[in-house]
Design an enzyme around this catalytic site. Structure first.
Site, PDB file in Angstrom:
ATOM      1  N   ALA A  57     -13.791  -2.422  33.375  1.00  0.00           N
ATOM      2  CA  ALA A  57     -15.000  -3.115  33.835  1.00  0.00           C
ATOM      3  C   ALA A  57     -14.945  -4.533  33.293  1.00  0.00           C
ATOM      4  O   ALA A  57     -14.819  -4.721  32.072  1.00  0.00           O
ATOM      5  CB  ALA A  57     -16.236  -2.396  33.309  1.00  0.00           C
ATOM      6  N   VAL A  83     -13.087  -2.418  28.549  1.00  0.00           N
ATOM      7  CA  VAL A  83     -13.693  -3.710  28.896  1.00  0.00           C
ATOM      8  C   VAL A  83     -12.602  -4.727  29.196  1.00  0.00           C
ATOM      9  O   VAL A  83     -11.685  -4.937  28.392  1.00  0.00           O
ATOM     10  CB  VAL A  83     -14.608  -4.208  27.749  1.00  0.00           C
ATOM     11  CG1 VAL A  83     -15.212  -5.564  28.123  1.00  0.00           C
ATOM     12  CG2 VAL A  83     -15.702  -3.190  27.468  1.00  0.00           C
ATOM     13  N   LYS A  84     -12.721  -5.329  30.384  1.00  0.00           N
ATOM     14  CA  LYS A  84     -11.714  -6.293  30.827  1.00  0.00           C
ATOM     15  C   LYS A  84     -12.170  -7.692  30.438  1.00  0.00           C
ATOM     16  O   LYS A  84     -13.254  -8.141  30.814  1.00  0.00           O
ATOM     17  CB  LYS A  84     -11.608  -6.207  32.346  1.00  0.00           C
ATOM     18  CG  LYS A  84     -10.225  -6.236  32.894  1.00  0.00           C
ATOM     19  CD  LYS A  84     -10.351  -5.965  34.381  1.00  0.00           C
ATOM     20  CE  LYS A  84      -9.092  -6.188  35.110  1.00  0.00           C
ATOM     21  NZ  LYS A  84      -9.328  -6.219  36.541  1.00  0.00           N
ATOM     22  N   VAL A  85     -11.306  -8.361  29.686  1.00  0.00           N
ATOM     23  CA  VAL A  85     -11.634  -9.687  29.161  1.00  0.00           C
ATOM     24  C   VAL A  85     -10.536 -10.654  29.599  1.00  0.00           C
ATOM     25  O   VAL A  85      -9.345 -10.369  29.416  1.00  0.00           O
ATOM     26  CB  VAL A  85     -11.693  -9.655  27.607  1.00  0.00           C
ATOM     27  CG1 VAL A  85     -11.974 -11.035  27.034  1.00  0.00           C
ATOM     28  CG2 VAL A  85     -12.729  -8.640  27.128  1.00  0.00           C
TER      29      VAL A  85
END
Ligand code: E4P
Length: 221
Positions: A57, A83-85
């Protein structure tokens, strides 16, 4: 090698999971923008219930506190959220902070082995070089996959190389041979991987011969 679906489309994910070939899902704001009638939270929650493995996400803030806020919120939606950063100075700091909190991250928009190395050192569990976007500018995206996979394996880094921005089935084969731990593919490419004209022809021919044999048996009976 693991295969993820690169989509926010629930029907596509259900189908891939039914086939038994999907280990996770990656989403991004552009993929979510194709889903018009539901919130990102709702879509992610449903994807997480039907997907066996990690579901990425993506946060959109540029500052560390903003990315932390968005990512912590996503992480509460389901246990398999990653979590996509995006790769950046703030992104690295955010990845490090998430690591300390036990929240897994996928560092996205990687375009060099050095960026991947930094993301792994900061604590990202998935490193996403964008193969297709590099090919689009007349360079060789697969080189980044090969170099980064070698670095990760050589130093036994606690991260997996995820080939992203996959444009055609050959990218999947090349990524596997280059040592990628994961490839994330659009559903259309997953379908292309299933099919081969000689397979389709072979199935039709076996069916035809089977019918002919049964007709001959019936005629002789
Ligand atoms: C997946 O994690 C990436 O966001 C995605 O593969 C990017 O693909 P694109 O270059 O086709 O947008």
């Amino acid at each position: 090698m693991k295969l993820f679906l690169d989509t926010a489309d629930i029907d596509e994910i259900r189908t891939g999971v039914r086939w038994g070939v999907i280990d996770g899902v990656t989403t991004n704001p552009s993929l979510y923008a194709k889903v018009h009638d539901r919130t990102y939270d709702d879509v992610l929650t449903e994807i997480c219930t039907i997907t066996p493995g990690p579901v990425s996400a993506e946060v959109v803030s540029d500052d560390v506190e903003g990315m932390l806020r968005e990512g912590r919120h996503f992480a509460k939606l389901a246990d398999n959220i990653v979590v996509k950063v995006a790769m950046s100075e703030n992104g690295l700091e955010t990845i490090k902070r998430f690591r300390a909190e036990g929240i897994k991250t996928n560092c996205t928009l990687i375009f060099s082995a050095n960026q991947g190395l930094l993301a792994a050192k900061a604590g990202a569990s998935l490193l996403s070089p964008f193969v297709g976007r590099v090919d689009d500018i007349n360079e060789e995206g697969m080189i980044i996959i090969r170099e980064l996979a070698e670095i990760v394996n050589f130093y036994d880094l606690d991260a997996e190389v995820l080939a992203a921005s996959v444009r055609h089935p050959r990218h999947v084969t090349d990524a596997a041979l280059a040592g990628a731990h994961v490839a994330t593919v659009p559903f259309k490419i997953l379908q292309q991987m299933v099919h081969h004209p000689l397979t389709d022809l072979g199935i039709a021919r076996f069916k035809q011969d089977w019918e002919a044999a049964r007709a001959a048996m019936a005629a002789n009976a």
